[in-house]
Design an enzyme around this catalytic site. Structure first.
Site, PDB file in Angstrom:
ATOM      1  N   GLY A  46       2.437   6.643   8.710  1.00 50.64           N
ATOM      2  CA  GLY A  46       3.567   6.425   7.807  1.00 50.64           C
ATOM      3  C   GLY A  46       3.120   5.791   6.507  1.00 50.64           C
ATOM      4  O   GLY A  46       2.025   5.211   6.419  1.00 50.64           O
ATOM      5  N   GLN A  51       3.937   0.925  -1.123  1.00 49.57           N
ATOM      6  CA  GLN A  51       2.497   0.991  -0.870  1.00 49.57           C
ATOM      7  C   GLN A  51       1.773   1.819  -1.922  1.00 49.57           C
ATOM      8  O   GLN A  51       0.547   1.746  -2.026  1.00 49.57           O
ATOM      9  CB  GLN A  51       2.210   1.583   0.518  1.00 49.57           C
ATOM     10  N   CYS A  92      -1.915  -0.671   9.373  1.00 42.75           N
ATOM     11  CA  CYS A  92      -1.194  -0.356   8.140  1.00 42.75           C
ATOM     12  C   CYS A  92      -2.207   0.121   7.108  1.00 42.75           C
ATOM     13  O   CYS A  92      -3.287  -0.464   6.992  1.00 42.75           O
ATOM     14  CB  CYS A  92      -0.486  -1.617   7.646  1.00 42.75           C
ATOM     15  N   LEU A  93      -1.868   1.163   6.361  1.00 43.59           N
ATOM     16  CA  LEU A  93      -2.791   1.691   5.352  1.00 43.59           C
ATOM     17  C   LEU A  93      -3.084   0.664   4.256  1.00 43.59           C
ATOM     18  O   LEU A  93      -4.083   0.776   3.558  1.00 43.59           O
ATOM     19  CB  LEU A  93      -2.238   2.981   4.739  1.00 43.59           C
ATOM     20  N   HIS A 134       8.270  -0.353  11.158  1.00 47.87           N
ATOM     21  CA  HIS A 134       7.191  -0.812  10.276  1.00 47.87           C
ATOM     22  C   HIS A 134       7.452  -0.362   8.833  1.00 47.87           C
ATOM     23  O   HIS A 134       7.375  -1.162   7.892  1.00 47.87           O
ATOM     24  CB  HIS A 134       5.859  -0.250  10.798  1.00 47.87           C
ATOM     25  N   GLU A 135       7.786   0.923   8.657  1.00 39.02           N
ATOM     26  CA  GLU A 135       7.982   1.454   7.301  1.00 39.02           C
ATOM     27  C   GLU A 135       9.239   0.864   6.643  1.00 39.02           C
ATOM     28  O   GLU A 135       9.231   0.544   5.448  1.00 39.02           O
ATOM     29  CB  GLU A 135       8.064   2.984   7.313  1.00 39.02           C
ATOM     30  N   HIS A 138       8.593  -2.446   5.181  1.00 36.00           N
ATOM     31  CA  HIS A 138       7.892  -2.400   3.892  1.00 36.00           C
ATOM     32  C   HIS A 138       8.889  -2.406   2.737  1.00 36.00           C
ATOM     33  O   HIS A 138       8.612  -2.956   1.671  1.00 36.00           O
ATOM     34  CB  HIS A 138       7.058  -1.117   3.782  1.00 36.00           C
TER      35      HIS A 138
HETATM   36 NI    NI Z   1       2.280  -0.301   6.589  1.00 33.60          NI
END
Ligand code: NI
Length: 177
Positions: A46, A51, A92-93, A134-135, A138
């Protein structure tokens, strides 16, 4: 294909509450396409707009086998129901090379808008529920690292732990025989 730069932990964009999307114009369509390209390129499950430095309530998810084959596009998503509990490793990216243990609901129901700005709901369990939660966090400037139980691990440390668990499991199975 256009890749956008992924912001890393500590970047102020990751701490902001994002603004709702009013309409899906050309710029937003391009943003969503770029977010999908960027997510796949980085091999993530995701990616949320902050981000890539855009403070709008948009996220994309592809949790693979657990939800059809289509990527999920979330616009102005809201969690409307949760149930159960799951504890698992999460990454997480924006925190590359690290994982941590996070407890989250096992099930989630989310209300969102699609790229036509039509409302829809999506339900998820397990990994998909984890990715949705999670997303969406953000979009409120929240990071999973603040929820991690114990230490953040490197991928190497995680691989070591999983290997040990596998060996212990193996020796237990051996004893039973
Ligand atoms: Ni993340």
């Amino acid at each position: 294909m256009a890749l956008r730069q992924i912001r890393k932990l500590g970047d102020p964009c990751l701490q902001k509450v994002c603004k709702p999307v009013k309409e899906v114009n050309q710029r937003i369509s391009e943003l969503i396409e770029d977010m999908l390209d960027t997510m796949y390129d980085a091999e993530g499950v995701g990616l949320a707009a902050p981000q890539v430095g855009v403070l709008k309530r948009i996220a994309v998810i592809d949790a693979g086998e657990v939800y059809q084959d289509e990527p999920i596009i979330l616009i102005n998503p809201e969690v409307i129901e949760t149930d159960g509990e799951q504890t698992d490793y999460e990454g997480c990216l924006s925190v590359p090379g690290k994982v941590g243990t996070v407890t989250r609901p096992y099930y989630v129901k989310v209300k969102s808008y699609d790229t036509d700005m039509d409302e829809y709901t999506i339900e998820g369990e397990g990994l998909l529920a984890r990715a949705l939660l999670h997303e969406i966090e953000h979009l409120d400037g929240k990071m999973y690292v603040d929820k991690v139980e114990g230490a953040l691990l490197t991928n190497e440390e995680l691989a070591e732990i999983l290997k040990k668990e596998e060996e212990e499991k193996g020796s237990e199975d051996g004893k039973k025989k």
